[in-house]
Design a protein around this motif. Structure first.
Motif, PDB file in Angstrom:
ATOM      1  N   LEU A  79       0.349  15.345   0.907  1.00  0.00           N
ATOM      2  CA  LEU A  79       1.094  14.163   0.459  1.00  0.00           C
ATOM      3  C   LEU A  79       0.900  12.997   1.427  1.00  0.00           C
ATOM      4  O   LEU A  79       0.729  11.848   0.998  1.00  0.00           O
ATOM      5  CB  LEU A  79       2.583  14.489   0.326  1.00  0.00           C
ATOM      6  N   ALA A  80       0.936  13.296   2.718  1.00  0.00           N
ATOM      7  CA  ALA A  80       0.759  12.237   3.717  1.00  0.00           C
ATOM      8  C   ALA A  80      -0.636  11.628   3.616  1.00  0.00           C
ATOM      9  O   ALA A  80      -0.805  10.406   3.726  1.00  0.00           O
ATOM     10  CB  ALA A  80       1.001  12.793   5.118  1.00  0.00           C
ATOM     11  N   TYR A  81      -1.635  12.477   3.398  1.00  0.00           N
ATOM     12  CA  TYR A  81      -3.007  11.976   3.237  1.00  0.00           C
ATOM     13  C   TYR A  81      -3.115  11.100   1.986  1.00  0.00           C
ATOM     14  O   TYR A  81      -3.744  10.029   2.019  1.00  0.00           O
ATOM     15  CB  TYR A  81      -3.971  13.154   3.139  1.00  0.00           C
ATOM     16  N   PHE A  82      -2.500  11.546   0.910  1.00  0.00           N
ATOM     17  CA  PHE A  82      -2.519  10.750  -0.311  1.00  0.00           C
ATOM     18  C   PHE A  82      -1.850   9.401  -0.088  1.00  0.00           C
ATOM     19  O   PHE A  82      -2.384   8.348  -0.490  1.00  0.00           O
ATOM     20  CB  PHE A  82      -1.816  11.486  -1.450  1.00  0.00           C
ATOM     21  N   ASP A  83      -0.671   9.406   0.548  1.00  0.00           N
ATOM     22  CA  ASP A  83       0.040   8.142   0.797  1.00  0.00           C
ATOM     23  C   ASP A  83      -0.820   7.183   1.614  1.00  0.00           C
ATOM     24  O   ASP A  83      -0.897   5.977   1.325  1.00  0.00           O
ATOM     25  CB  ASP A  83       1.351   8.407   1.538  1.00  0.00           C
ATOM     26  N   ARG A  84      -1.467   7.697   2.625  1.00  0.00           N
ATOM     27  CA  ARG A  84      -2.276   6.846   3.504  1.00  0.00           C
ATOM     28  C   ARG A  84      -3.490   6.275   2.770  1.00  0.00           C
ATOM     29  O   ARG A  84      -3.752   5.066   2.827  1.00  0.00           O
ATOM     30  CB  ARG A  84      -2.724   7.640   4.729  1.00  0.00           C
ATOM     31  N   THR A  85      -4.207   7.124   2.083  1.00  0.00           N
ATOM     32  CA  THR A  85      -5.427   6.653   1.413  1.00  0.00           C
ATOM     33  C   THR A  85      -5.090   5.748   0.231  1.00  0.00           C
ATOM     34  O   THR A  85      -5.821   4.786  -0.042  1.00  0.00           O
ATOM     35  CB  THR A  85      -6.285   7.833   0.935  1.00  0.00           C
ATOM     36  N   TRP A  86      -3.993   6.020  -0.461  1.00  0.00           N
ATOM     37  CA  TRP A  86      -3.610   5.172  -1.591  1.00  0.00           C
ATOM     38  C   TRP A  86      -3.161   3.791  -1.106  1.00  0.00           C
ATOM     39  O   TRP A  86      -3.443   2.773  -1.756  1.00  0.00           O
ATOM     40  CB  TRP A  86      -2.511   5.843  -2.410  1.00  0.00           C
ATOM     41  N   ALA A  87      -2.482   3.766   0.035  1.00  0.00           N
ATOM     42  CA  ALA A  87      -2.091   2.474   0.609  1.00  0.00           C
ATOM     43  C   ALA A  87      -3.317   1.681   1.051  1.00  0.00           C
ATOM     44  O   ALA A  87      -3.368   0.448   0.892  1.00  0.00           O
ATOM     45  CB  ALA A  87      -1.153   2.696   1.792  1.00  0.00           C
ATOM     46  N   GLU A  88      -4.302   2.366   1.603  1.00  0.00           N
ATOM     47  CA  GLU A  88      -5.546   1.687   1.993  1.00  0.00           C
ATOM     48  C   GLU A  88      -6.261   1.124   0.773  1.00  0.00           C
ATOM     49  O   GLU A  88      -6.791   0.009   0.806  1.00  0.00           O
ATOM     50  CB  GLU A  88      -6.456   2.662   2.743  1.00  0.00           C
ATOM     51  N   ARG A  89      -6.267   1.884  -0.287  1.00  0.00           N
ATOM     52  CA  ARG A  89      -6.905   1.418  -1.521  1.00  0.00           C
ATOM     53  C   ARG A  89      -6.177   0.184  -2.062  1.00  0.00           C
ATOM     54  O   ARG A  89      -6.812  -0.767  -2.530  1.00  0.00           O
ATOM     55  CB  ARG A  89      -6.885   2.551  -2.557  1.00  0.00           C
ATOM     56  N   ARG A  90      -4.850   0.205  -1.990  1.00  0.00           N
ATOM     57  CA  ARG A  90      -4.076  -0.942  -2.479  1.00  0.00           C
ATOM     58  C   ARG A  90      -4.351  -2.184  -1.638  1.00  0.00           C
ATOM     59  O   ARG A  90      -4.459  -3.306  -2.154  1.00  0.00           O
ATOM     60  CB  ARG A  90      -2.587  -0.625  -2.468  1.00  0.00           C
ATOM     61  N   ALA A  91      -4.424  -2.005  -0.328  1.00  0.00           N
ATOM     62  CA  ALA A  91      -4.695  -3.139   0.556  1.00  0.00           C
ATOM     63  C   ALA A  91      -6.043  -3.775   0.225  1.00  0.00           C
ATOM     64  O   ALA A  91      -6.185  -5.007   0.252  1.00  0.00           O
ATOM     65  CB  ALA A  91      -4.658  -2.682   2.014  1.00  0.00           C
ATOM     66  N   ALA A  92      -7.027  -2.937  -0.094  1.00  0.00           N
ATOM     67  CA  ALA A  92      -8.342  -3.472  -0.460  1.00  0.00           C
ATOM     68  C   ALA A  92      -8.267  -4.235  -1.781  1.00  0.00           C
ATOM     69  O   ALA A  92      -8.884  -5.296  -1.930  1.00  0.00           O
ATOM     70  CB  ALA A  92      -9.349  -2.333  -0.556  1.00  0.00           C
ATOM     71  N   LEU A  93      -7.506  -3.709  -2.740  1.00  0.00           N
ATOM     72  CA  LEU A  93      -7.328  -4.414  -4.007  1.00  0.00           C
ATOM     73  C   LEU A  93      -6.644  -5.757  -3.802  1.00  0.00           C
ATOM     74  O   LEU A  93      -7.042  -6.779  -4.384  1.00  0.00           O
ATOM     75  CB  LEU A  93      -6.501  -3.559  -4.969  1.00  0.00           C
ATOM     76  N   LEU A  94      -5.592  -5.763  -2.985  1.00  0.00           N
ATOM     77  CA  LEU A  94      -4.859  -6.994  -2.737  1.00  0.00           C
ATOM     78  C   LEU A  94      -5.746  -8.036  -2.073  1.00  0.00           C
ATOM     79  O   LEU A  94      -5.686  -9.231  -2.405  1.00  0.00           O
ATOM     80  CB  LEU A  94      -3.632  -6.711  -1.863  1.00  0.00           C
ATOM     81  N   ALA A  95      -6.591  -7.608  -1.145  1.00  0.00           N
ATOM     82  CA  ALA A  95      -7.486  -8.542  -0.452  1.00  0.00           C
ATOM     83  C   ALA A  95      -8.465  -9.199  -1.416  1.00  0.00           C
ATOM     84  O   ALA A  95      -8.900 -10.333  -1.186  1.00  0.00           O
ATOM     85  CB  ALA A  95      -8.238  -7.823   0.658  1.00  0.00           C
ATOM     86  N   ARG A  96      -8.797  -8.504  -2.513  1.00  0.00           N
ATOM     87  CA  ARG A  96      -9.740  -9.050  -3.495  1.00  0.00           C
ATOM     88  C   ARG A  96      -9.056  -9.828  -4.610  1.00  0.00           C
ATOM     89  O   ARG A  96      -9.731 -10.408  -5.467  1.00  0.00           O
ATOM     90  CB  ARG A  96     -10.565  -7.919  -4.121  1.00  0.00           C
ATOM     91  N   THR A  97      -7.730  -9.838  -4.621  1.00  0.00           N
ATOM     92  CA  THR A  97      -6.994 -10.492  -5.707  1.00  0.00           C
ATOM     93  C   THR A  97      -7.046 -12.008  -5.563  1.00  0.00           C
ATOM     94  O   THR A  97      -6.744 -12.554  -4.502  1.00  0.00           O
ATOM     95  CB  THR A  97      -5.532 -10.026  -5.726  1.00  0.00           C
ATOM     96  N   ASP A  98      -7.419 -12.669  -6.626  1.00  0.00           N
ATOM     97  CA  ASP A  98      -7.515 -14.132  -6.644  1.00  0.00           C
ATOM     98  C   ASP A  98      -6.343 -14.687  -7.449  1.00  0.00           C
ATOM     99  O   ASP A  98      -6.414 -14.843  -8.664  1.00  0.00           O
ATOM    100  CB  ASP A  98      -8.853 -14.552  -7.260  1.00  0.00           C
ATOM    101  N   TRP A  99      -5.243 -14.973  -6.750  1.00  0.00           N
ATOM    102  CA  TRP A  99      -4.061 -15.505  -7.417  1.00  0.00           C
ATOM    103  C   TRP A  99      -4.269 -16.973  -7.795  1.00  0.00           C
ATOM    104  O   TRP A  99      -4.976 -17.695  -7.095  1.00  0.00           O
ATOM    105  CB  TRP A  99      -2.828 -15.413  -6.516  1.00  0.00           C
TER     106      TRP A  99
END
Length: 248
Positions: A87-107
């Protein structure tokens, strides 16, 4: 008499949190784009405003889908009784994936706004009746099959119908319930898409996660089919009844 769009007013209060990627703000903004879509159909606000709201919806979509899929996956992992370090590994990797998505978001540069002008209620009633007839006709064909794209397209039109109804008053429970089941169906499709696209994603639990989401997909479709007779009755109703009931 004109009035400012309720979706636009609410979006303005969320704007800073949205651009920062706050999950609750992303979820709220995505819902507001659907309300704005209904408002824009009766507002005659122009193509530029419509494009701005469409761009906002598309910008928020990857983050919102990521958050929803992550919630379902984490719940599933907990139900399956995986170890805490998984669960901890999932939380960490999913948060990293979200951060990458947010960095690419063009609001968009600023929150789009528009007004609803005189006569919009009459236009809303006419659209409700038109939408109801089309949803009823297409719904029978959609529910008879299992094409994910067809179900998703019908869901989007039903959401538009729901928010157009909401402009005039309360939304009937059968519409809300059907959309909840369709929402779970779409979430299952998103999760299954992720799992099938990336064999390394949670590979040790992958088969059980796929089985869970496939079961959720079947249950959601069965629930929609169960609700459809009552929904069909609602879709056949004259829109004036909804407006009069709501005191419009």
């Amino acid at each position: 008499m004109s009035q400012r769009s309720r979706a636009a007013r609410r979006l303005k209060t969320l704007w800073d949190d949205l651009r920062a990627g706050d999950p609750q703000a992303v979820h709220a903004a995505r819902k507001l784009t659907r309300r704005a879509q209904a408002e824009l159909r009766v507002a005659d606000a122009g193509r530029k405003t419509e494009r701005a709201w469409r761009g906002l919806r598309r910008a928020a979509a990857p983050l919102r889908d990521h958050d929803v899929a992550g919630g379902h996956l984490r719940d599933a992992l907990a139900e399956l009784g995986v170890p805490e370090d998984t669960l901890a590994y999932f939380d960490r990797t999913w948060a990293e994936r979200r951060a990458a998505l947010l960095a690419r978001t063009d609001w968009p540069g600023r929150p789009p706004a528009f007004d609803l002008h005189s006569g919009w209620k009459g236009r809303a009633r006419r659209l409700i009746e038109q939408d109801g007839r089309k949803l009823l006709r297409d719904g029978e064909a959609t529910l008879a099959g299992s094409d994910p794209e067809q179900w998703h397209a019908w869901r989007k039109r039903l959401k538009r119908y729901r928010y157009t109804l909401n402009l005039l008053g309360e939304v009937p429970p059968v519409v809300v319930g059907t959309l909840e089941a369709l929402g779970r169906l779409q979430d299952a499709e998103v999760v299954l898409g992720l799992l099938h696209a990336d064999p390394d994603l949670l590979r040790y639990e992958r088969d059980r996660l796929i089985a869970r989401e496939e079961a959720a997909r079947q249950e959601a479709r069965a629930r929609v089919r169960e609700l459809f007779p009552a929904l069909a009755e609602q879709l056949s109703r004259p829109a004036e009844q909804d407006g009069e009931k709501a005191g419009v």
